[in-house]
Motif scaffolding. Structure first.
Motif, PDB file in Angstrom:
ATOM      1  N   TYR A  53       0.820  -1.214   0.000  1.00 25.21           N
ATOM      2  CA  TYR A  53       0.000   0.000   0.000  1.00 25.21           C
ATOM      3  C   TYR A  53       0.854   1.265   0.000  1.00 25.21           C
ATOM      4  CZ  TYR A  53      -4.519  -2.258   0.818  1.00 25.21           C
ATOM      5  OH  TYR A  53      -5.664  -2.988   0.671  1.00 25.21           O
ATOM      6  N   ALA A  54       1.850   1.330   0.877  1.00 25.83           N
ATOM      7  CA  ALA A  54       2.549   2.592   1.132  1.00 25.83           C
ATOM      8  C   ALA A  54       3.879   2.721   0.427  1.00 25.83           C
ATOM      9  CB  ALA A  54       2.766   2.760   2.642  1.00 25.83           C
ATOM     10  N   GLY A  55       4.465   1.605  -0.072  1.00 31.44           N
ATOM     11  CA  GLY A  55       5.804   1.675  -0.634  1.00 31.44           C
ATOM     12  C   GLY A  55       6.820   1.987   0.457  1.00 31.44           C
ATOM     13  N   PRO A  56       7.921   2.658   0.122  1.00 37.49           N
ATOM     14  CA  PRO A  56       8.923   2.994   1.151  1.00 37.49           C
ATOM     15  C   PRO A  56       8.360   3.830   2.297  1.00 37.49           C
ATOM     16  CG  PRO A  56       9.823   3.319  -1.046  1.00 37.49           C
ATOM     17  CD  PRO A  56       8.357   3.056  -1.226  1.00 37.49           C
ATOM     18  N   ALA A  57       7.277   4.572   2.040  1.00 42.60           N
ATOM     19  CA  ALA A  57       6.666   5.398   3.084  1.00 42.60           C
ATOM     20  C   ALA A  57       5.969   4.560   4.151  1.00 42.60           C
ATOM     21  CB  ALA A  57       5.674   6.383   2.467  1.00 42.60           C
ATOM     22  N   VAL A  58       6.092   3.242   4.053  1.00 44.08           N
ATOM     23  CA  VAL A  58       5.571   2.368   5.107  1.00 44.08           C
ATOM     24  C   VAL A  58       6.199   2.711   6.453  1.00 44.08           C
ATOM     25  CG1 VAL A  58       7.306   0.546   4.839  1.00 44.08           C
ATOM     26  CG2 VAL A  58       5.006  -0.039   5.651  1.00 44.08           C
ATOM     27  N   LEU A  59       7.403   3.312   6.414  1.00 44.23           N
ATOM     28  CA  LEU A  59       8.044   3.758   7.661  1.00 44.23           C
ATOM     29  C   LEU A  59       7.197   4.810   8.361  1.00 44.23           C
ATOM     30  CD1 LEU A  59      11.745   4.027   6.431  1.00 44.23           C
ATOM     31  CD2 LEU A  59      10.702   2.169   7.738  1.00 44.23           C
ATOM     32  N   VAL A  60       6.574   5.684   7.583  1.00 48.85           N
ATOM     33  CA  VAL A  60       5.683   6.692   8.155  1.00 48.85           C
ATOM     34  C   VAL A  60       4.436   6.020   8.722  1.00 48.85           C
ATOM     35  CG1 VAL A  60       4.336   8.778   7.686  1.00 48.85           C
ATOM     36  CG2 VAL A  60       6.539   8.426   6.548  1.00 48.85           C
ATOM     37  N   SER A  61       3.935   5.018   8.002  1.00 46.25           N
ATOM     38  CA  SER A  61       2.752   4.279   8.465  1.00 46.25           C
ATOM     39  C   SER A  61       2.996   3.672   9.835  1.00 46.25           C
ATOM     40  CB  SER A  61       2.393   3.171   7.463  1.00 46.25           C
ATOM     41  OG  SER A  61       2.122   3.693   6.182  1.00 46.25           O
ATOM     42  N   TYR A  62       4.142   3.029   9.981  1.00 45.36           N
ATOM     43  CA  TYR A  62       4.448   2.370  11.249  1.00 45.36           C
ATOM     44  C   TYR A  62       4.753   3.384  12.344  1.00 45.36           C
ATOM     45  CZ  TYR A  62       4.211  -2.498   9.851  1.00 45.36           C
ATOM     46  OH  TYR A  62       3.758  -3.730   9.467  1.00 45.36           O
ATOM     47  N   LEU A 218      -3.221   0.957   8.841  1.00 47.67           N
ATOM     48  CA  LEU A 218      -4.119  -0.094   9.313  1.00 47.67           C
ATOM     49  C   LEU A 218      -3.360  -1.386   9.553  1.00 47.67           C
ATOM     50  CD1 LEU A 218      -6.165   1.998   8.011  1.00 47.67           C
ATOM     51  CD2 LEU A 218      -7.610   0.031   7.564  1.00 47.67           C
ATOM     52  N   MET A 219      -2.505  -1.748   8.594  1.00 46.75           N
ATOM     53  CA  MET A 219      -1.713  -2.964   8.751  1.00 46.75           C
ATOM     54  C   MET A 219      -0.694  -2.800   9.857  1.00 46.75           C
ATOM     55  SD  MET A 219      -1.591  -5.962   7.443  1.00 46.75           S
ATOM     56  CE  MET A 219      -0.983  -6.928   8.819  1.00 46.75           C
ATOM     57  N   ALA A 220      -0.122  -1.609   9.966  1.00 47.72           N
ATOM     58  CA  ALA A 220       0.866  -1.351  11.007  1.00 47.72           C
ATOM     59  C   ALA A 220       0.236  -1.448  12.387  1.00 47.72           C
ATOM     60  CB  ALA A 220       1.495   0.027  10.807  1.00 47.72           C
ATOM     61  N   LEU A 221      -0.983  -0.938  12.515  1.00 52.15           N
ATOM     62  CA  LEU A 221      -1.668  -1.010  13.804  1.00 52.15           C
ATOM     63  C   LEU A 221      -1.882  -2.466  14.204  1.00 52.15           C
ATOM     64  CD1 LEU A 221      -2.980   0.955  15.900  1.00 52.15           C
ATOM     65  CD2 LEU A 221      -5.160   0.359  14.846  1.00 52.15           C
ATOM     66  N   ARG A 254      11.397  -1.485  22.538  1.00 46.95           N
ATOM     67  CA  ARG A 254      12.009  -2.550  21.746  1.00 46.95           C
ATOM     68  C   ARG A 254      11.235  -2.820  20.464  1.00 46.95           C
ATOM     69  NH1 ARG A 254      13.148  -6.795  26.712  1.00 46.95           N
ATOM     70  NH2 ARG A 254      14.700  -5.536  27.802  1.00 46.95           N
ATOM     71  N   LEU A 255       9.920  -2.826  20.562  1.00 48.94           N
ATOM     72  CA  LEU A 255       9.123  -3.087  19.370  1.00 48.94           C
ATOM     73  C   LEU A 255       9.286  -1.986  18.338  1.00 48.94           C
ATOM     74  CD1 LEU A 255       5.780  -4.514  20.798  1.00 48.94           C
ATOM     75  CD2 LEU A 255       7.476  -5.711  19.435  1.00 48.94           C
ATOM     76  N   PHE A 256       9.353  -0.748  18.795  1.00 50.13           N
ATOM     77  CA  PHE A 256       9.536   0.360  17.861  1.00 50.13           C
ATOM     78  C   PHE A 256      10.849   0.183  17.103  1.00 50.13           C
ATOM     79  CE2 PHE A 256      11.049   4.596  16.717  1.00 50.13           C
ATOM     80  CZ  PHE A 256       9.941   5.103  16.058  1.00 50.13           C
ATOM     81  N   ILE A 257      11.913  -0.167  17.815  1.00 51.01           N
ATOM     82  CA  ILE A 257      13.219  -0.366  17.178  1.00 51.01           C
ATOM     83  C   ILE A 257      13.178  -1.534  16.210  1.00 51.01           C
ATOM     84  CG2 ILE A 257      15.625  -1.005  17.605  1.00 51.01           C
ATOM     85  CD1 ILE A 257      15.415   0.509  20.264  1.00 51.01           C
ATOM     86  N   PHE A 258      12.610  -2.657  16.671  1.00 48.01           N
ATOM     87  CA  PHE A 258      12.573  -3.847  15.826  1.00 48.01           C
ATOM     88  C   PHE A 258      11.796  -3.590  14.536  1.00 48.01           C
ATOM     89  CE2 PHE A 258      12.940  -6.813  19.754  1.00 48.01           C
ATOM     90  CZ  PHE A 258      14.307  -6.572  19.794  1.00 48.01           C
ATOM     91  N   TYR A 259      10.614  -3.014  14.663  1.00 43.77           N
ATOM     92  CA  TYR A 259       9.761  -2.842  13.494  1.00 43.77           C
ATOM     93  C   TYR A 259      10.334  -1.823  12.513  1.00 43.77           C
ATOM     94  CZ  TYR A 259       5.758  -5.667  14.969  1.00 43.77           C
ATOM     95  OH  TYR A 259       4.936  -6.708  15.299  1.00 43.77           O
ATOM     96  N   ILE A 260      10.677  -0.647  13.007  1.00 42.74           N
ATOM     97  CA  ILE A 260      11.122   0.414  12.108  1.00 42.74           C
ATOM     98  C   ILE A 260      12.434   0.036  11.419  1.00 42.74           C
ATOM     99  CG2 ILE A 260      11.829   2.824  11.951  1.00 42.74           C
ATOM    100  CD1 ILE A 260       8.848   2.417  12.448  1.00 42.74           C
ATOM    101  N   LEU A 261      13.402  -0.458  12.172  1.00 40.42           N
ATOM    102  CA  LEU A 261      14.688  -0.819  11.571  1.00 40.42           C
ATOM    103  C   LEU A 261      14.554  -1.993  10.614  1.00 40.42           C
ATOM    104  CD1 LEU A 261      17.294  -0.434  14.475  1.00 40.42           C
ATOM    105  CD2 LEU A 261      16.893   1.065  12.516  1.00 40.42           C
ATOM    106  N   ALA A 262      13.799  -2.997  11.008  1.00 39.10           N
ATOM    107  CA  ALA A 262      13.642  -4.168  10.147  1.00 39.10           C
ATOM    108  C   ALA A 262      12.962  -3.796   8.837  1.00 39.10           C
ATOM    109  CB  ALA A 262      12.853  -5.255  10.872  1.00 39.10           C
ATOM    110  N   LEU A 263      11.933  -2.967   8.898  1.00 41.15           N
ATOM    111  CA  LEU A 263      11.250  -2.553   7.675  1.00 41.15           C
ATOM    112  C   LEU A 263      12.137  -1.673   6.808  1.00 41.15           C
ATOM    113  CD1 LEU A 263       7.672  -1.827   9.034  1.00 41.15           C
ATOM    114  CD2 LEU A 263       8.326  -3.616   7.424  1.00 41.15           C
TER     115      LEU A 263
END
Length: 469
Positions: A53-62, A218-221, A254-263
């Motif tokens: 849905y978001a492309g690279p901007a998925v980082l903003v979504s999360y 929505l998916m990030a939530l 920890r979750l913020f770090i894991f999700y944002i960095l991994a994505l």
């Protein structure tokens, strides 16, 4: 007596009513259980939908979803210190929003967990097709669901031990994933991939505009659903007043770090058009390792994401059974669901929840979009739960304005109103994508109407309720 005193008395009554659970969980175990529930298919598999849905901007979504999650976590932590009950946010809704709210939230959270476990079971079936292409998705999911039902019927220390090591596996794998991917992006272990895939592809960083970013929220939530899991362990924690706030705070970071960095690693290494998909058939994590060319790396990562889904299933079944237990002890469900076996486990509640999980997983026999449909229905329940937490906290803080609280949420009440506004906007948005987002509304609204009908036709007639088990 003041209203705050009445509320504290109500919380203490709930703790006494839900007694009998064995308090054997320490702070480290509770933190790992929370991580285990929150790091599952939302990151390893569902992130592919968000990227689509978001492309690279998925980082903003999360990042937007993380903002809502952090507000919810701190609000919940503040209430958990005062009321450390197994019913957790369901009990808080009853105390601060009314009996019907407590009834609705606990039953909705129970069905949400059942459906989440079903979606994780479907995901495991998809993962196993990496090794066994002809193996039916539904068969794999049901086999693992049966194993977890047995495990959750054992004493809670057995559940905690298995969950601890399953979480260790996936947390270690994520850290290695970030280190390996980061080294390739920077050129430390080969030709540098750079950031071309982040900003240099057609459409740039935000190829589908803010509309795509918002759908990605929505998916990030959904990925962050599970942060509230920790509070449901309060009834079995050794020292809930110390362990619960500490676990919630460290887990959110920890979750913020894991999700944002991994994505970030995924979208930098793979073109977003390859990593994203509207219908999930393979984890973007596995796809990336396959592209790296390291022997067996994709197979190892597939094992990790399968264990992550198993871990999330394990935690969700634990929580679903405790919600039924809390409902039964409160007089809102058959008494048998509130009885404990010799190991201190609500066995009947566990078996009933597990049986419903098998039904949810069997949906994979009917449609290849099973994961998407289960996700959509569960998302509605998650949004309703988080909204109730924020609304409960608004009333909680007003009533306890003069109380000395060990934990206090910063930026109150602005943060809570922002969180509620974002959740309301997400709910409105769910009907925009006709593939599966509207499933959440089509199933969620009738569910709430059904629960309301049951409450007003059954529960209200029996007031005052007999809470004795």
């Amino acid at each position: 007596m003041t209203k705050a005193t009445d509320d504290i008395a109500a919380g203490e009554a709930a703790v006494a009513r839900e007694s009998g659970l064995h308090r054997t969980l320490g702070k480290r175990q509770i933190t790992m259980i929370g991580l285990g529930g929150a790091i599952g298919t939302g990151l390893f598999m569902g992130s592919g939908i968000a990227i689509g849905y978001a492309g690279p901007a998925v980082l903003v979504s999360y990042a937007i979803a993380a903002l809502i999650a952090v507000v919810m976590v701190f609000s919940l932590s503040e209430m958990a210190v005062v009321h450390p009950t197994a019913g957790s946010f369901g009990t808080y809704a009853e105390i601060y929003l009314g009996r019907f709210a407590g009834f609705l939230i606990r039953y909705t959270y129970w069905i949400q967990q059942v459906l989440l476990i079903g979606s994780e079971a479907v995901a495991i079936g998809v993962y196993f097709r990496f090794w066994f292409p002809d193996l039916p998705v539904w068969l794999t999911g049901m086999v693992f669901a049966g194993g977890l039902i047995w495990l959750n019927s054992r004493p809670v220390r057995n559940f905690a031990s298995v969950e601890y090591w399953l979480t260790v596996i996936k947390v270690t794998a994520i850290l290695l994933f970030i280190l390996l991917g980061g080294s390739r992006i920077l050129g430390l272990t080969g030709a540098a991939t750079g950031l071309h895939n982040v900003t240099g592809l057609p459409g740039g960083f935000m190829p589908n505009g803010f509309g795509g970013v918002w759908m990605g929220v929505l998916m990030a939530l959904f990925s962050f659903l599970g942060l509230e899991f920790v509070v449901a362990t309060a009834g079995e924690a050794e020292n809930p007043r110390e362990a619960i706030p500490a676990a919630l705070g460290t887990m959110a970071a920890r979750l913020f770090i894991f999700y944002i960095l991994a994505l970030f690693i995924i979208i930098a290494f793979l073109p977003w058009t390859d990593a994203g998909a509207k219908v999930v058939t393979q984890s973007p994590f596995v796809r990336m390792f396959g592209a790296v060319g390291i022997p067996y790396a994709a197979g190892v990562m597939n094992f990790v994401v399968a264990s992550a889904a198993l871990s999330a299933m394990n935690t969700s079944l634990f929580l679903a059974s405790r919600m039924l237990f809390s409902l039964a002890r409160g007089g809102y469900a058959p008494r048998a669901l509130g009885r404990l076996n010799e190991g201190g486990v609500p066995l009947v509640a566990t078996l009933l929840s597990g049986g419903c999980v098998v039904l949810a997983a069997s949906l994979a026999m009917l449609t290849p979009l099973a994961y998407n449909y289960l996700f959509g229905i569960a998302l509605f329940g998650g949004i309703l739960t988080w909204a109730s937490i924020l609304a409960s906290h608004l009333v909680f803080r007003r009533r306890h304005a003069a109380t000395e609280l060990p934990v206090r949420m910063p930026f109150f009440p602005v943060a809570q109103f922002i969180g509620l506004a974002l959740l309301a906007a997400i709910t409105v948005t769910m009907a925009l994508d006709r593939d599966f987002w509207d499933v959440a509304v089509i199933a969620g609204v009738p569910w709430c109407a059904f629960v309301a009908l049951v409450y007003w036709s059954w529960v209200r007639r029996r007031m005052p309720l007999d809470a004795t088990v």
